[in-house]
Design a protein around this motif. Structure first.
Motif, PDB file in Angstrom:
ATOM      1  N   LEU A   4       0.676  -1.090   0.047  1.00  0.00           N
ATOM      2  CA  LEU A   4      -0.090  -0.057   0.230  1.00  0.00           C
ATOM      3  C   LEU A   4       0.867   1.064  -0.254  1.00  0.00           C
ATOM      4  O   LEU A   4       0.614   2.291  -0.486  1.00  0.00           O
ATOM      5  CB  LEU A   4      -1.151   0.003   1.225  1.00  0.00           C
ATOM      6  CG  LEU A   4      -2.050  -1.252   1.275  1.00  0.00           C
ATOM      7  CD1 LEU A   4      -2.658  -1.043   2.171  1.00  0.00           C
ATOM      8  CD2 LEU A   4      -2.973   0.063  -0.296  1.00  0.00           C
ATOM      9  N   ARG A   5       2.089   1.578   0.607  1.00  0.00           N
ATOM     10  CA  ARG A   5       2.784   2.168   0.624  1.00  0.00           C
ATOM     11  C   ARG A   5       3.621   2.779  -0.453  1.00  0.00           C
ATOM     12  O   ARG A   5       3.614   3.948  -1.350  1.00  0.00           O
ATOM     13  CB  ARG A   5       3.934   1.781   1.892  1.00  0.00           C
ATOM     14  CG  ARG A   5       3.470   2.502   3.443  1.00  0.00           C
ATOM     15  CD  ARG A   5       4.524   2.631   4.192  1.00  0.00           C
ATOM     16  NE  ARG A   5       5.423   3.344   4.149  1.00  0.00           N
ATOM     17  CZ  ARG A   5       7.312   3.081   4.605  1.00  0.00           C
ATOM     18  NH1 ARG A   5       7.318   2.072   5.493  1.00  0.00           N
ATOM     19  NH2 ARG A   5       7.845   3.839   4.523  1.00  0.00           N
ATOM     20  N   ALA A   6       3.232   1.326  -1.279  1.00  0.00           N
ATOM     21  CA  ALA A   6       4.348   1.703  -2.358  1.00  0.00           C
ATOM     22  C   ALA A   6       3.864   1.606  -3.406  1.00  0.00           C
ATOM     23  O   ALA A   6       4.307   2.921  -4.215  1.00  0.00           O
ATOM     24  CB  ALA A   6       5.291   0.766  -2.378  1.00  0.00           C
ATOM     25  N   LEU A   7       2.137   1.671  -3.641  1.00  0.00           N
ATOM     26  CA  LEU A   7       1.453   2.252  -4.059  1.00  0.00           C
ATOM     27  C   LEU A   7       1.519   4.245  -4.236  1.00  0.00           C
ATOM     28  O   LEU A   7       1.328   4.207  -5.286  1.00  0.00           O
ATOM     29  CB  LEU A   7      -0.093   1.516  -4.255  1.00  0.00           C
ATOM     30  CG  LEU A   7      -0.039   0.127  -4.982  1.00  0.00           C
ATOM     31  CD1 LEU A   7      -1.184  -0.641  -4.233  1.00  0.00           C
ATOM     32  CD2 LEU A   7      -0.021   0.294  -6.269  1.00  0.00           C
ATOM     33  N   ARG A   8       1.070   4.621  -3.069  1.00  0.00           N
ATOM     34  CA  ARG A   8       0.548   5.355  -3.023  1.00  0.00           C
ATOM     35  C   ARG A   8       2.492   6.706  -3.110  1.00  0.00           C
ATOM     36  O   ARG A   8       2.071   7.259  -3.126  1.00  0.00           O
ATOM     37  CB  ARG A   8       0.460   6.206  -1.006  1.00  0.00           C
ATOM     38  CG  ARG A   8      -0.564   5.110  -1.140  1.00  0.00           C
ATOM     39  CD  ARG A   8      -0.928   5.360   0.694  1.00  0.00           C
ATOM     40  NE  ARG A   8      -2.064   5.165   0.749  1.00  0.00           N
ATOM     41  CZ  ARG A   8      -2.215   3.997   2.430  1.00  0.00           C
ATOM     42  NH1 ARG A   8      -0.454   3.726   2.483  1.00  0.00           N
ATOM     43  NH2 ARG A   8      -3.356   3.216   2.084  1.00  0.00           N
ATOM     44  N   ALA A   9       3.656   5.882  -2.903  1.00  0.00           N
ATOM     45  CA  ALA A   9       4.824   6.584  -3.554  1.00  0.00           C
ATOM     46  C   ALA A   9       4.861   6.191  -4.907  1.00  0.00           C
ATOM     47  O   ALA A   9       5.626   7.352  -5.292  1.00  0.00           O
ATOM     48  CB  ALA A   9       5.704   5.831  -3.170  1.00  0.00           C
ATOM     49  N   LEU A  10       3.930   5.715  -5.510  1.00  0.00           N
ATOM     50  CA  LEU A  10       3.841   6.075  -7.654  1.00  0.00           C
ATOM     51  C   LEU A  10       2.650   6.664  -7.520  1.00  0.00           C
ATOM     52  O   LEU A  10       2.854   6.549  -8.560  1.00  0.00           O
ATOM     53  CB  LEU A  10       3.903   4.416  -7.532  1.00  0.00           C
ATOM     54  CG  LEU A  10       5.155   4.034  -7.605  1.00  0.00           C
ATOM     55  CD1 LEU A  10       5.006   1.985  -7.584  1.00  0.00           C
ATOM     56  CD2 LEU A  10       6.492   4.314  -8.418  1.00  0.00           C
ATOM     57  N   GLY A  11       2.092   7.117  -6.737  1.00  0.00           N
ATOM     58  CA  GLY A  11       0.924   8.303  -6.788  1.00  0.00           C
ATOM     59  C   GLY A  11      -0.414   7.550  -6.714  1.00  0.00           C
ATOM     60  O   GLY A  11      -1.010   8.091  -7.523  1.00  0.00           O
ATOM     61  N   GLN A  12      -0.314   6.289  -6.446  1.00  0.00           N
ATOM     62  CA  GLN A  12      -1.445   5.330  -7.354  1.00  0.00           C
ATOM     63  C   GLN A  12      -2.351   6.298  -5.998  1.00  0.00           C
ATOM     64  O   GLN A  12      -2.232   6.600  -4.892  1.00  0.00           O
ATOM     65  CB  GLN A  12      -0.989   4.053  -7.410  1.00  0.00           C
ATOM     66  CG  GLN A  12      -0.207   3.614  -8.275  1.00  0.00           C
ATOM     67  CD  GLN A  12      -0.897   4.426  -9.595  1.00  0.00           C
ATOM     68  OE1 GLN A  12      -1.499   4.341 -10.555  1.00  0.00           O
ATOM     69  NE2 GLN A  12       0.569   5.192 -10.427  1.00  0.00           N
ATOM     70  N   ASN A  13      -4.047   5.233  -5.718  1.00  0.00           N
ATOM     71  CA  ASN A  13      -4.730   5.906  -4.307  1.00  0.00           C
ATOM     72  C   ASN A  13      -5.746   4.385  -4.563  1.00  0.00           C
ATOM     73  O   ASN A  13      -6.962   4.711  -4.362  1.00  0.00           O
ATOM     74  CB  ASN A  13      -5.422   7.566  -5.337  1.00  0.00           C
ATOM     75  CG  ASN A  13      -4.657   8.542  -5.310  1.00  0.00           C
ATOM     76  OD1 ASN A  13      -3.625   9.232  -4.919  1.00  0.00           O
ATOM     77  ND2 ASN A  13      -4.779   9.061  -6.368  1.00  0.00           N
ATOM     78  N   PRO A  14      -4.672   3.876  -3.650  1.00  0.00           N
ATOM     79  CA  PRO A  14      -5.892   2.461  -2.837  1.00  0.00           C
ATOM     80  C   PRO A  14      -6.513   3.120  -1.897  1.00  0.00           C
ATOM     81  O   PRO A  14      -5.886   4.063  -0.754  1.00  0.00           O
ATOM     82  CB  PRO A  14      -4.757   1.387  -2.553  1.00  0.00           C
ATOM     83  CG  PRO A  14      -3.076   2.956  -2.086  1.00  0.00           C
ATOM     84  CD  PRO A  14      -3.753   3.846  -3.369  1.00  0.00           C
ATOM     85  N   GLY A  15      -7.693   2.784  -1.940  1.00  0.00           N
ATOM     86  CA  GLY A  15      -8.309   3.512  -0.861  1.00  0.00           C
ATOM     87  C   GLY A  15      -8.472   2.273   0.562  1.00  0.00           C
ATOM     88  O   GLY A  15      -7.804   1.951   0.498  1.00  0.00           O
ATOM     89  N   THR A  16      -9.217   3.182   1.256  1.00  0.00           N
ATOM     90  CA  THR A  16      -8.767   2.429   2.795  1.00  0.00           C
ATOM     91  C   THR A  16      -9.731   1.019   3.219  1.00  0.00           C
ATOM     92  O   THR A  16      -9.276   0.419   3.921  1.00  0.00           O
ATOM     93  CB  THR A  16      -9.604   3.416   3.990  1.00  0.00           C
ATOM     94  OG1 THR A  16     -10.914   3.623   3.890  1.00  0.00           O
ATOM     95  CG2 THR A  16      -8.686   4.859   4.049  1.00  0.00           C
ATOM     96  N   ASP A  17     -10.422   0.850   1.999  1.00  0.00           N
ATOM     97  CA  ASP A  17     -10.651  -0.293   2.063  1.00  0.00           C
ATOM     98  C   ASP A  17      -9.672  -1.433   2.075  1.00  0.00           C
ATOM     99  O   ASP A  17     -10.270  -2.494   1.445  1.00  0.00           O
ATOM    100  CB  ASP A  17     -12.333  -0.254   1.134  1.00  0.00           C
ATOM    101  CG  ASP A  17     -11.912  -0.085  -0.502  1.00  0.00           C
ATOM    102  OD1 ASP A  17     -10.883   0.390  -0.749  1.00  0.00           O
ATOM    103  OD2 ASP A  17     -12.449  -0.763  -1.157  1.00  0.00           O
ATOM    104  N   LEU A  18      -8.673  -1.733   1.572  1.00  0.00           N
ATOM    105  CA  LEU A  18      -7.513  -2.133   1.054  1.00  0.00           C
ATOM    106  C   LEU A  18      -6.649  -2.631   1.805  1.00  0.00           C
ATOM    107  O   LEU A  18      -6.208  -3.500   1.918  1.00  0.00           O
ATOM    108  CB  LEU A  18      -7.218  -1.841  -0.134  1.00  0.00           C
ATOM    109  CG  LEU A  18      -7.575  -1.506  -1.728  1.00  0.00           C
ATOM    110  CD1 LEU A  18      -6.452  -0.807  -2.824  1.00  0.00           C
ATOM    111  CD2 LEU A  18      -8.057  -2.579  -2.036  1.00  0.00           C
ATOM    112  N   GLY A  19      -7.157  -1.623   3.192  1.00  0.00           N
ATOM    113  CA  GLY A  19      -5.921  -2.150   4.912  1.00  0.00           C
ATOM    114  C   GLY A  19      -6.113  -3.683   4.425  1.00  0.00           C
ATOM    115  O   GLY A  19      -5.034  -4.244   5.385  1.00  0.00           O
ATOM    116  N   ASP A  20      -6.698  -4.317   4.456  1.00  0.00           N
ATOM    117  CA  ASP A  20      -7.067  -6.590   4.746  1.00  0.00           C
ATOM    118  C   ASP A  20      -6.858  -6.906   3.452  1.00  0.00           C
ATOM    119  O   ASP A  20      -6.657  -8.149   4.037  1.00  0.00           O
ATOM    120  CB  ASP A  20      -8.204  -6.482   5.585  1.00  0.00           C
ATOM    121  CG  ASP A  20      -8.439  -6.146   6.754  1.00  0.00           C
ATOM    122  OD1 ASP A  20      -7.694  -5.982   7.581  1.00  0.00           O
ATOM    123  OD2 ASP A  20      -9.471  -4.947   7.679  1.00  0.00           O
TER     124      ASP A  20
END
Length: 298
Positions: A251-267
């Motif tokens: 999830l952190r890597a996706l955000r570092a790449l500017g992608q926007n995973p939602g909070t519902d993906l935490g699990d």
């Protein structure tokens, strides 16, 4: 040139086994994986084990285990550069015979005053190859390309680099030669890697031109840096990837790449996150900066 939506897209991830994968490695692996898979392309794995003295025992197995634990699947068998020496030797011999490469006996101390730009001290001395480094003659030309994230990049090989090494004095082949030959041999169309290799690209463009090889497209992702500004890497004891941290680190890597995973993906599982990333991948969202502080990504 291969179009971005071409089914013939071939990408690759090429780690060096000088240590375990860390978060910076994960960002580069994830970017190359999603860029390939999002267009139905192939994703290859190549172990860049050119430097046995720097290789950490067990690192290759640890890298494979980490990639598998984080859900990555590659196409075909992994290639090791240590098994490609004959191919490198053939090209090096050809370049030497054509007068495009020459032996260099300069020591590091001799070259200290030149700030990393080789001044051509051995260029016309005709040294024997035995016990010498082999350098490639560069033209007094500027090479340039359009990076898909970082934009236009230019470098004058003569003024900013000088003749560069393609085989070291100890007989080990240099990265610049091996990476160009292996990417061409594997048919790689798109190279996605860290921005620390941005200024290596003009040297590789020159080699591709010299050898009549196709030029891939390039995308250089931001480096992840520590608070002191150093690149997150093996030499600074960056923590290795662990299986139990796969979901939060992806999830952190996706955000570092500017992608926007939602909070519902935490699990979500690693496989689910890679599937989400593949469906939503947008390289235009990657930050156009050579480096990102790790602290901003927590």
């Amino acid at each position: 040139m291969t179009a971005i939506n071409s089914p013939s897209y071939i990408g690759r991830f090429a780690p060096t086994p000088s240590g375990h994968l860390h978060f910076g490695s994960l960002v580069a692996a994830l970017a190359s994986y999603l860029d390939a898979r999002s267009v139905g392309g192939r994703w290859l794995l190549r172990m860049e084990d050119l430097d046995p003295p720097r290789e950490e025992p067990g690192a290759q197995a640890a890298i494979l285990h980490a990639l598998e634990s984080y859900g990555f699947e590659w196409d075909g068998a992994m290639v090791r550069q240590s098994e490609r020496h004959d191919a490198y030797a053939q090209v090096l011999d050809r370049l030497f015979q054509q007068g495009l490469a020459y032996a260099c006996t300069c020591s590091r101390k001799q070259l200290e005053p030149y700030a990393g730009i080789y001044p051509g001290l051995c260029r016309n001395l005709g040294h024997a190859r035995e016990g010498a480094a082999i350098r490639l003659r560069v033209p007094e030309l500027e090479y340039h390309f359009e990076d898909r994230v970082q934009g236009p990049f230019r470098q004058h090989l003569g003024r900013e680099v000088g003749d560069f090494i393609i085989r070291r004095r100890d007989g080990l082949y240099a990265y610049q030669l091996a990476v160009v030959l292996d990417d061409a041999w594997q048919g790689v169309t798109d190279i996605v890697r860290g921005a620390d290799l941005l200024d290596s690209t003009p040297r590789q463009l020159y080699l591709q031109e010299l050898l009549g090889l196709a030029q891939p497209r390039y995308l250089h992702v931001p480096l992840i840096t520590q608070p002191d500004g150093h690149k997150l890497g093996k030499s600074y004891r960056s923590p290795p990837l662990t299986r139990d941290q796969a979901t939060p680190l992806l999830l952190r890597a996706l955000r570092a790449l500017g992608q926007n995973p939602g909070t519902d993906l935490g699990d979500a599982s690693p496989g689910e996150l890679l599937a989400w990333g593949t469906r939503h991948w947008n390289a235009a969202l990657i930050p156009r900066t050579p480096a990102l502080p790790e602290a901003q990504l927590r």
